[in-house]
Design an enzyme around this catalytic site. Structure first.
Site, mmCIF file in Angstrom:
data_model
loop_
_atom_site.group_PDB
_atom_site.id
_atom_site.type_symbol
_atom_site.label_atom_id
_atom_site.label_comp_id
_atom_site.label_asym_id
_atom_site.label_seq_id
_atom_site.Cartn_x
_atom_site.Cartn_y
_atom_site.Cartn_z
ATOM 1 N N PHE A 172 0.818 -1.000 0.223
ATOM 2 C CA PHE A 172 -0.288 0.031 -0.345
ATOM 3 C C PHE A 172 0.677 0.884 0.295
ATOM 4 O O PHE A 172 0.130 1.778 -0.127
ATOM 5 C CB PHE A 172 -1.060 0.051 1.221
ATOM 6 C CG PHE A 172 -0.487 1.025 2.142
ATOM 7 C CD1 PHE A 172 0.352 0.112 3.176
ATOM 8 C CD2 PHE A 172 -0.999 2.025 2.988
ATOM 9 C CE1 PHE A 172 0.592 0.806 4.587
ATOM 10 C CE2 PHE A 172 -0.719 2.613 3.932
ATOM 11 C CZ PHE A 172 0.357 2.227 5.026
ATOM 12 N N LYS A 173 1.866 1.284 0.190
ATOM 13 C CA LYS A 173 2.445 2.198 0.691
ATOM 14 C C LYS A 173 3.192 3.164 -0.672
ATOM 15 O O LYS A 173 3.839 4.433 -1.466
ATOM 16 C CB LYS A 173 4.269 2.060 0.632
ATOM 17 C CG LYS A 173 4.115 1.574 2.452
ATOM 18 C CD LYS A 173 5.128 1.373 3.247
ATOM 19 C CE LYS A 173 5.687 1.054 5.069
ATOM 20 N NZ LYS A 173 4.717 0.158 5.285
ATOM 21 N N ASP A 174 3.013 2.130 -2.379
ATOM 22 C CA ASP A 174 3.232 2.635 -3.304
ATOM 23 C C ASP A 174 2.091 3.760 -3.447
ATOM 24 O O ASP A 174 2.276 4.387 -4.512
ATOM 25 C CB ASP A 174 2.936 2.236 -4.207
ATOM 26 C CG ASP A 174 3.535 0.472 -4.636
ATOM 27 O OD1 ASP A 174 5.200 0.711 -4.140
ATOM 28 O OD2 ASP A 174 3.803 -0.666 -5.229
ATOM 29 N N LEU A 191 3.442 7.308 -2.067
ATOM 30 C CA LEU A 191 4.838 7.489 -2.825
ATOM 31 C C LEU A 191 5.006 7.559 -4.148
ATOM 32 O O LEU A 191 5.978 8.230 -4.866
ATOM 33 C CB LEU A 191 5.999 5.993 -2.623
ATOM 34 C CG LEU A 191 6.017 6.629 -0.812
ATOM 35 C CD1 LEU A 191 6.862 4.696 -0.290
ATOM 36 C CD2 LEU A 191 6.744 7.254 -0.748
#
Ligand SMILES: *Cc1c(COP(=O)(O)O)cnc(C)c1O
Length: 460
Positions: A108-110, A113
């Site tokens: 989920f950090k995509d 970011l």
């Protein structure tokens, strides 16, 4: 829209400055001066695509970026996702599983970011100047950060990982990125050593300024902002599917960045009836919401490594609202916490810290059993982080408000845990392709000066 510090000792700044600042100079975190109220726009917003919705929400906060530029930034950021909806929900048993792993690194950090990388590059183009990102990672964050800024002309990224101590798959996700502006450093030491090198380097203010060092850590306001979008998007999809008037979210939590985005969405007017906070054995946050006391403990390694934290870096933003947006009171609480390793808030008449939150923890056995259960009953494989969230969500089901469980990573990233749970691995073509990928990585001593020298030698 202006941004203030939670500790109140900073002149308000605009959105672009807030993004470039990261942490406030007074040690606090940045928040918008006032949260917009969007309750009367929800009906209209429910008709929008993910990207259109992202534009509507983010433009309320990024008032110093021209609308056409912002729309392009958003389109570019989500063009790298492999699903047309960006963040689709699928029904599994009693839950809606919100799949946040369709970006390039399958976590989920995509979502944040990919946007932050484009935003940094845009601001640097406008203002002139370069940014050299230095980071330390044990896995997920470094890889999402590298993929967020790869190939950007005004940015270099240097990511340290502990040599031989990151999972081979996660290491390859980083070292297989061959763009000229990406530098992977395998440090002869532990993750703590990497973090210490980073802290010491940033502590050298002269060096930091001279070489335009920056970070992409989870306290950056733009990351939280980008994450609010999927709460709206998923709530709309679920309410339209089930005909209900509100939803609850279950969030596997580490640094409190993800669930904070849900909290802000609720404060802006999205009908969220409960936020279910789920931790693994590193349960500082679930203990807080059940007892009112936030107390540091040692970190233990678990099957959900991205939630293995000692203190939650975004928690201060929640506390700021909890004390009625009183920056002075908050600053005193944080000082006290830094001195004593603990702080407390009073419980309300229901014996809760906050009626919006419920919290629980899932340990290794619960994680494995939950992965197995959903695989056996529904043929759906949860990753270990998501499994913690689903396990805790089972304790808080509601008739009126369906539960949306955030799926924060693709199970193929955590091979061993999945094999332990269901006896076989799951695959993903992106990860399978890494087996034969060319890699680039430099080994470096566990030494601040060696890292500084490397930076100076490689900054272009
Ligand atoms: C980072 C991460 C989390 C925790 O998110 P926070 O914003 O730190 O609470 C959960 N799951 C995965 C897979 C992650 O990478």
């Amino acid at each position: 829209m202006k941004y203030i510090s939670t500790r109140g000792r900073m002149e308000p700044v605009g959105f672009q400055d807030a993004v470039m600042t990261g942490l406030a100079p007074d040690g606090g975190l940045l928040l918008p001066e006032k949260l917009p109220q969007v309750g009367d726009r929800l009906e209209e917003w429910a008709q929008l695509s993910y990207q259109e919705l992202a534009f509507e929400i983010i433009s309320l906060f990024a008032t110093d970026i021209p609308p056409a530029d912002l729309a392009e930034l958003i389109t570019d950021s989500y063009a790298t996702f492999d699903h047309a909806e960006v963040a689709p929900s699928v029904e599994v048993g009693d839950f809606q599983i919100l799949e946040l792993f369709h970006g390039p690194t399958l976590a989920f950090k995509d979502v944040a970011l990919q946007f932050l990388g484009n935003l940094f590059e845009y601001i640097l183009e406008q203002r002139g100047g370069k940014l050299n990102i230095l980071g330390a990672t044990s896995g997920d964050t470094g890889s999402a950060a590298i993929h967020g800024v790869r190939g950007k002309p005004n940015i270099n990224i240097f990511i340290m990982h502990p040599a031989g101590r990151t999972s081979p798959l996660q290491e390859k996700q980083m070292t297989s990125v061959l763009d000229d502006n990406v530098f992977n450093l395998a440090v002869d030491g532990t993750f703590d050593d990497c973090q210490n090198i980073m802290k010491t380097t940033f502590g050298d203010v002269g060096f930091k300024t001279e070489h335009s060092l920056g970070s992409v850590n989870s306290v950056n306001w733009a990351r939280v902002l980008a994450q609010t979008v999927y709460y709206f998007y998923a709530a709309f999809r679920t309410m339209e599917k089930t005909g209900t008037k509100s939803v609850q979210f279950s969030v596997p939590t580490g640094n409190f960045g993800d669930i904070l985005a849900g909290y802000l969405a609720q404060r802006m007017g999205l009908p969220i009836s409960k936020l279910i906070l789920a931790t693994n054995e590193n349960d500082i946050l679930s203990r807080f919401f059940n007892s009112g006391t936030y107390g540091m403990a040692d970190v233990v390694p678990t099957l959900s490594p991205s939630m293995d934290i000692q203190v939650a870096s975004n928690f201060e933003r929640y506390l700021y609202y909890k004390v009625g947006e009183d920056a002075e009171k908050l600053a005193a609480m944080m000082d006290n916490f830094n001195e004593n390793g603990s702080l407390s808030v009073p419980l309300n008449e229901n014996g809760a810290v906050d009626d919006l939150f419920v919290a629980g923890r899932g340990d290794t056995a619960a994680t494995l059993a939950t992965i197995k259960k959903y695989h056996d009953q529904y043929g759906y494989v949860l990753d270990p982080h998501t499994a913690v969230g689903v396990y805790v969500a089972e304790q808080f089901k509601s008739e009126e408000a369906p539960t949306i469980c955030l799926a924060t990573a693709h199970p193929a990233k955590f091979t061993q845990a999945i094999i332990d749970a269901i006896g076989e691995a799951v695959h993903h073509p992106t990860l399978d392709a890494l087996a034969n990928a060319e890699t680039r990585c430099d080994s470096i001593a566990n030494d601040v000066d060696a890292v500084k020298e490397y930076l100076v030698g490689h900054i272009m």
